[in-house]
Scaffold this motif. Structure first.
Motif, PDB file in Angstrom:
ATOM      1  N   GLN A  43      -5.880  -3.356  -2.858  1.00  0.00           N
ATOM      2  CA  GLN A  43      -4.433  -3.387  -2.701  1.00  0.00           C
ATOM      3  C   GLN A  43      -3.708  -2.282  -3.470  1.00  0.00           C
ATOM      4  OE1 GLN A  43      -3.185  -5.352  -0.481  1.00  0.00           O
ATOM      5  NE2 GLN A  43      -5.149  -6.322  -0.137  1.00  0.00           N
ATOM      6  N   LEU A  44      -4.416  -1.542  -4.298  1.00  0.00           N
ATOM      7  CA  LEU A  44      -3.770  -0.591  -5.196  1.00  0.00           C
ATOM      8  C   LEU A  44      -3.028   0.520  -4.462  1.00  0.00           C
ATOM      9  CD1 LEU A  44      -6.417  -0.307  -8.032  1.00  0.00           C
ATOM     10  CD2 LEU A  44      -4.342  -1.711  -7.953  1.00  0.00           C
ATOM     11  N   TRP A  45      -3.606   1.046  -3.385  1.00  0.00           N
ATOM     12  CA  TRP A  45      -2.948   2.154  -2.699  1.00  0.00           C
ATOM     13  C   TRP A  45      -1.593   1.724  -2.152  1.00  0.00           C
ATOM     14  CZ3 TRP A  45      -0.985   3.408   2.043  1.00  0.00           C
ATOM     15  CH2 TRP A  45      -0.638   4.753   2.208  1.00  0.00           C
ATOM     16  N   SER A  46      -1.537   0.590  -1.444  1.00  0.00           N
ATOM     17  CA  SER A  46      -0.258   0.176  -0.864  1.00  0.00           C
ATOM     18  C   SER A  46       0.748  -0.190  -1.951  1.00  0.00           C
ATOM     19  CB  SER A  46      -0.444  -0.975   0.119  1.00  0.00           C
ATOM     20  OG  SER A  46      -0.942  -2.121  -0.526  1.00  0.00           O
ATOM     21  N   LEU A  47       0.292  -0.826  -3.024  1.00  0.00           N
ATOM     22  CA  LEU A  47       1.202  -1.155  -4.125  1.00  0.00           C
ATOM     23  C   LEU A  47       1.722   0.101  -4.820  1.00  0.00           C
ATOM     24  CD1 LEU A  47      -0.612  -4.247  -5.641  1.00  0.00           C
ATOM     25  CD2 LEU A  47       1.701  -4.230  -4.678  1.00  0.00           C
ATOM     26  N   SER A  48       0.931   1.163  -4.828  1.00  0.00           N
ATOM     27  CA  SER A  48       1.349   2.397  -5.513  1.00  0.00           C
ATOM     28  C   SER A  48       2.544   3.053  -4.821  1.00  0.00           C
ATOM     29  CB  SER A  48       0.191   3.382  -5.611  1.00  0.00           C
ATOM     30  OG  SER A  48      -0.102   3.951  -4.341  1.00  0.00           O
TER      31      SER A  48
END
Length: 115
Positions: free
Chosen positions: A72-77
């Motif tokens: 999920q890190l890319w979309s949250l970034s």
């Protein structure tokens, strides 16, 4: 291109994206406050199942999104919140891991706990 969160059209509807309308409940308690600050622990999904996304987009809140799962890190970034990649727990002797759930999405969790 960088993801840009949608803005609410003047007088348009607010899309409450939390699973059980937790954000709507909290905002009712806070009299739909604008410009607040949140800490979203276990942020997981950037928009679709998010407790904090409507606060950012529709009410101008800032905050911290904490997520341990790698997927999920890319979309949250691409959100405005400050992203912290961490698993929060009480500091006891616990084993934790990031593993795939049944639908193939990485989720972090406590694998075992010794008291």
């Amino acid at each position: 291109s960088e993801h840009v969160a949608p803005t609410r059209p003047a007088g348009g509807p607010v899309y409450w994206t939390s699973e059980a309308f937790q954000t709507l409940y909290a905002m009712r308690l806070l009299d739909f406050k604008r410009g607040g600050f949140f800490v979203d622990i276990g942020a997981f999904e950037a928009e679709d199942i998010s407790n904090s996304f409507p606060l950012e987009v529709y009410y101008g809140w800032d905050g911290i999104c904490v997520e341990a799962g790698h997927s999920q890190l890319w979309s949250l970034s691409h959100r405005r919140c400050r992203l912290v990649h961490a698993l929060l727990f009480d500091g006891s002797d616990a084993d934790y891991d990031t593993r795939a759930s049944d639908d193939g999405v990485n989720m972090a969790g406590i694998a075992s706990h010794t008291t």
